[in-house]
Design a protein around this motif. Structure first.
Motif, PDB file in Angstrom:
ATOM      1  N   ALA A  59       6.630   7.166   9.485  1.00 40.68           N
ATOM      2  CA  ALA A  59       6.723   7.981   9.090  1.00 40.68           C
ATOM      3  C   ALA A  59       8.221   7.860   7.598  1.00 40.68           C
ATOM      4  CB  ALA A  59       7.307   8.934  10.391  1.00 40.68           C
ATOM      5  N   SER A  60       9.398   7.325   7.886  1.00 41.06           N
ATOM      6  CA  SER A  60      10.480   7.779   6.351  1.00 41.06           C
ATOM      7  C   SER A  60       9.689   6.514   5.297  1.00 41.06           C
ATOM      8  CB  SER A  60      11.609   6.741   7.289  1.00 41.06           C
ATOM      9  OG  SER A  60      12.064   7.045   8.344  1.00 41.06           O
ATOM     10  N   CYS A  61       8.398   5.991   5.923  1.00 47.37           N
ATOM     11  CA  CYS A  61       7.546   5.346   4.687  1.00 47.37           C
ATOM     12  C   CYS A  61       6.986   6.494   3.886  1.00 47.37           C
ATOM     13  CB  CYS A  61       6.966   3.984   4.649  1.00 47.37           C
ATOM     14  SG  CYS A  61       7.749   2.663   5.287  1.00 47.37           S
ATOM     15  N   LEU A  62       6.457   7.155   4.473  1.00 47.93           N
ATOM     16  CA  LEU A  62       5.596   8.118   3.931  1.00 47.93           C
ATOM     17  C   LEU A  62       7.349   9.566   3.259  1.00 47.93           C
ATOM     18  CD1 LEU A  62       3.077   8.629   6.470  1.00 47.93           C
ATOM     19  CD2 LEU A  62       2.975   8.055   4.546  1.00 47.93           C
ATOM     20  N   LYS A  63       7.976   9.779   4.238  1.00 52.20           N
ATOM     21  CA  LYS A  63       9.151  10.433   2.836  1.00 52.20           C
ATOM     22  C   LYS A  63       9.194   9.852   1.858  1.00 52.20           C
ATOM     23  CE  LYS A  63      10.696  12.277   7.159  1.00 52.20           C
ATOM     24  NZ  LYS A  63      12.068  12.294   8.150  1.00 52.20           N
ATOM     25  N   VAL A  64       9.338   8.444   1.769  1.00 50.19           N
ATOM     26  CA  VAL A  64       9.309   7.454   0.110  1.00 50.19           C
ATOM     27  C   VAL A  64       8.103   7.455  -0.005  1.00 50.19           C
ATOM     28  CG1 VAL A  64      10.012   5.258  -0.762  1.00 50.19           C
ATOM     29  CG2 VAL A  64      11.276   6.231   1.182  1.00 50.19           C
ATOM     30  N   ALA A  65       6.943   7.388  -0.217  1.00 49.28           N
ATOM     31  CA  ALA A  65       6.005   7.530  -1.189  1.00 49.28           C
ATOM     32  C   ALA A  65       4.908   8.000  -0.673  1.00 49.28           C
ATOM     33  CB  ALA A  65       5.458   6.168  -1.449  1.00 49.28           C
ATOM     34  N   PRO A  66       4.709   9.725  -0.512  1.00 49.50           N
ATOM     35  CA  PRO A  66       4.297  10.349   0.087  1.00 49.50           C
ATOM     36  C   PRO A  66       2.192   9.883   0.369  1.00 49.50           C
ATOM     37  CG  PRO A  66       5.666  11.863  -0.814  1.00 49.50           C
ATOM     38  CD  PRO A  66       5.873  10.388  -1.432  1.00 49.50           C
ATOM     39  N   GLN A  67       1.890   8.999  -0.852  1.00 48.73           N
ATOM     40  CA  GLN A  67       0.652   9.315  -1.302  1.00 48.73           C
ATOM     41  C   GLN A  67      -0.203   8.375  -0.614  1.00 48.73           C
ATOM     42  OE1 GLN A  67       3.290   8.302  -2.709  1.00 48.73           O
ATOM     43  NE2 GLN A  67       3.106   6.896  -4.466  1.00 48.73           N
ATOM     44  N   LEU A  68       0.967   7.816   0.442  1.00 43.44           N
ATOM     45  CA  LEU A  68       0.632   6.286   0.726  1.00 43.44           C
ATOM     46  C   LEU A  68      -0.752   6.800   2.348  1.00 43.44           C
ATOM     47  CD1 LEU A  68       3.554   4.383   2.106  1.00 43.44           C
ATOM     48  CD2 LEU A  68       2.026   3.526   0.463  1.00 43.44           C
ATOM     49  N   ASN A  69      -1.282   6.036   3.513  1.00 44.80           N
ATOM     50  CA  ASN A  69      -2.066   5.425   3.547  1.00 44.80           C
ATOM     51  C   ASN A  69      -1.542   5.382   5.236  1.00 44.80           C
ATOM     52  OD1 ASN A  69      -4.984   5.827   5.488  1.00 44.80           O
ATOM     53  ND2 ASN A  69      -5.776   4.277   3.748  1.00 44.80           N
ATOM     54  N   PRO A  70      -1.680   6.330   5.779  1.00 40.58           N
ATOM     55  CA  PRO A  70      -0.508   6.349   6.961  1.00 40.58           C
ATOM     56  C   PRO A  70      -0.890   5.214   8.157  1.00 40.58           C
ATOM     57  CG  PRO A  70      -1.212   8.127   6.646  1.00 40.58           C
ATOM     58  CD  PRO A  70      -1.979   7.532   5.999  1.00 40.58           C
ATOM     59  N   GLU A  71      -2.486   4.676   7.383  1.00 37.58           N
ATOM     60  CA  GLU A  71      -3.957   4.179   8.570  1.00 37.58           C
ATOM     61  C   GLU A  71      -3.399   2.960   9.041  1.00 37.58           C
ATOM     62  OE1 GLU A  71      -8.533   2.423   9.110  1.00 37.58           O
ATOM     63  OE2 GLU A  71      -7.535   3.938   7.885  1.00 37.58           O
ATOM     64  N   GLY A  72      -2.581   2.577  10.165  1.00 42.11           N
ATOM     65  CA  GLY A  72      -1.498   0.852  10.364  1.00 42.11           C
ATOM     66  C   GLY A  72      -0.579   0.680  10.062  1.00 42.11           C
ATOM     67  N   LEU A  73       0.373   1.562   9.685  1.00 37.61           N
ATOM     68  CA  LEU A  73       1.566   1.051   8.727  1.00 37.61           C
ATOM     69  C   LEU A  73       2.290   1.324   9.551  1.00 37.61           C
ATOM     70  CD1 LEU A  73       3.149   0.365   6.442  1.00 37.61           C
ATOM     71  CD2 LEU A  73       3.225   3.469   6.233  1.00 37.61           C
ATOM     72  N   LEU A  74       3.215   0.432  10.239  1.00 34.90           N
ATOM     73  CA  LEU A  74       4.262  -0.476  11.053  1.00 34.90           C
ATOM     74  C   LEU A  74       5.000   0.124  10.582  1.00 34.90           C
ATOM     75  CD1 LEU A  74       3.060  -3.143  12.890  1.00 34.90           C
ATOM     76  CD2 LEU A  74       2.500  -0.540  13.369  1.00 34.90           C
ATOM     77  N   GLY A  75       5.447   0.085   9.568  1.00 35.61           N
ATOM     78  CA  GLY A  75       7.089   0.278   8.759  1.00 35.61           C
ATOM     79  C   GLY A  75       6.708  -0.509   7.536  1.00 35.61           C
ATOM     80  N   GLY A  76       8.250  -0.244   6.737  1.00 35.35           N
ATOM     81  CA  GLY A  76       8.536  -1.092   5.377  1.00 35.35           C
ATOM     82  C   GLY A  76      10.014  -1.880   5.498  1.00 35.35           C
ATOM     83  N   VAL A  77      10.043  -2.152   4.835  1.00 35.05           N
ATOM     84  CA  VAL A  77      11.675  -2.675   3.896  1.00 35.05           C
ATOM     85  C   VAL A  77      12.051  -1.624   2.932  1.00 35.05           C
ATOM     86  CG1 VAL A  77      11.063  -4.373   2.801  1.00 35.05           C
ATOM     87  CG2 VAL A  77      14.117  -4.252   3.782  1.00 35.05           C
ATOM     88  N   PHE A  78      12.888  -0.872   2.554  1.00 29.14           N
ATOM     89  CA  PHE A  78      13.369  -0.550   1.042  1.00 29.14           C
ATOM     90  C   PHE A  78      14.582  -0.537   0.193  1.00 29.14           C
ATOM     91  CE2 PHE A  78      15.005   4.363  -0.437  1.00 29.14           C
ATOM     92  CZ  PHE A  78      13.604   4.244  -1.294  1.00 29.14           C
ATOM     93  N   SER A  79      14.953  -0.797  -0.695  1.00 33.98           N
ATOM     94  CA  SER A  79      15.883  -1.057  -1.970  1.00 33.98           C
ATOM     95  C   SER A  79      15.415   0.579  -3.065  1.00 33.98           C
ATOM     96  CB  SER A  79      16.050  -2.018  -1.911  1.00 33.98           C
ATOM     97  OG  SER A  79      17.061  -2.118  -2.697  1.00 33.98           O
ATOM     98  N   PRO A  80      16.367   1.368  -2.574  1.00 34.15           N
ATOM     99  CA  PRO A  80      16.217   1.995  -3.872  1.00 34.15           C
ATOM    100  C   PRO A  80      16.891   1.785  -5.432  1.00 34.15           C
ATOM    101  CG  PRO A  80      18.494   3.196  -1.839  1.00 34.15           C
ATOM    102  CD  PRO A  80      17.538   1.156  -1.311  1.00 34.15           C
ATOM    103  N   GLU A  81      18.171   0.530  -5.418  1.00 34.84           N
ATOM    104  CA  GLU A  81      18.965   0.399  -6.217  1.00 34.84           C
ATOM    105  C   GLU A  81      17.448  -0.758  -6.966  1.00 34.84           C
ATOM    106  OE1 GLU A  81      21.673  -1.072  -4.668  1.00 34.84           O
ATOM    107  OE2 GLU A  81      22.985   0.944  -4.438  1.00 34.84           O
ATOM    108  N   ASP A  82      16.809  -1.346  -6.980  1.00 32.97           N
ATOM    109  CA  ASP A  82      15.401  -1.739  -7.496  1.00 32.97           C
ATOM    110  C   ASP A  82      15.623  -1.020  -8.915  1.00 32.97           C
ATOM    111  OD1 ASP A  82      14.341  -4.255  -7.732  1.00 32.97           O
ATOM    112  OD2 ASP A  82      13.002  -4.145  -7.378  1.00 32.97           O
ATOM    113  N   GLY A  83      15.173  -1.385  -9.840  1.00 33.67           N
ATOM    114  CA  GLY A  83      13.888  -0.805 -11.255  1.00 33.67           C
ATOM    115  C   GLY A  83      13.361  -1.612 -11.673  1.00 33.67           C
ATOM    116  N   GLN A  84      12.610  -2.009 -12.803  1.00 30.32           N
ATOM    117  CA  GLN A  84      11.707  -1.951 -13.870  1.00 30.32           C
ATOM    118  C   GLN A  84      12.265  -2.246 -15.575  1.00 30.32           C
ATOM    119  OE1 GLN A  84       8.472  -1.989 -12.760  1.00 30.32           O
ATOM    120  NE2 GLN A  84       8.073  -0.541 -13.126  1.00 30.32           N
ATOM    121  N   ALA A  85      12.238  -2.974 -16.263  1.00 33.08           N
ATOM    122  CA  ALA A  85      12.006  -2.261 -17.810  1.00 33.08           C
ATOM    123  C   ALA A  85      10.957  -2.940 -18.539  1.00 33.08           C
ATOM    124  CB  ALA A  85      13.275  -3.114 -18.105  1.00 33.08           C
ATOM    125  N   TYR A  86      10.968  -2.573 -19.549  1.00 31.26           N
ATOM    126  CA  TYR A  86       9.501  -3.384 -20.332  1.00 31.26           C
ATOM    127  C   TYR A  86      10.403  -4.105 -20.946  1.00 31.26           C
ATOM    128  CZ  TYR A  86       6.012  -2.486 -23.762  1.00 31.26           C
ATOM    129  OH  TYR A  86       4.369  -2.487 -24.679  1.00 31.26           O
TER     130      TYR A  86
END
Length: 110
Positions: A59-86
């Motif tokens: 449920a918390s994964c879906l709050k972070v990324a609501p567009q996810l397909n929740p089928e079979g999703l058990l959970g995940g690991v999240f880090s809000p500080e990660d990023g990317q540059a061009y």
């Protein structure tokens, strides 16, 4: 990771132009119990290194990324500080700084 994030955050000021850094975090998903247990097992090491990471339920994964397909999703690991540059902008900035120091950059040099 922490050093990369620190550098990417300051590149606009350092280079004088945007490297299109976006700090959107990461979310790795677990659709099987073994993967979720692996995430949980490495969490203490990540936290001991000062990373802001947390295990999320489905449920918390879906709050972070609501567009996810929740089928079979058990959970995940999240880090809000990660990023990317061009990457090409980052290279452009490094080349610019190298030239300011009076050095040359050669491509395909033998």
């Amino acid at each position: 990771m922490q050093e990369s994030v620190r550098q990417f955050r300051s590149m606009r000021e350092e280079f004088g132009f945007s490297v299109e850094y976006f700090e959107g975090g990461y979310l790795f998903l677990a659709h099987d119990a073994q993967r979720l247990e692996t995430f949980k097992a490495i969490l203490p090491l990540q936290k001991s290194l000062g990373l802001a990471v947390e295990i999320l339920d489905a449920a918390s994964c879906l709050k972070v990324a609501p567009q996810l397909n929740p089928e079979g999703l058990l959970g995940g690991v999240f880090s809000p500080e990660d990023g990317q540059a061009y990457p090409f902008k980052v290279i452009e900035g490094y080349i610019q700084e190298i030239k300011k120091l009076g050095s040359q950059v050669r491509f395909s040099a033998k």
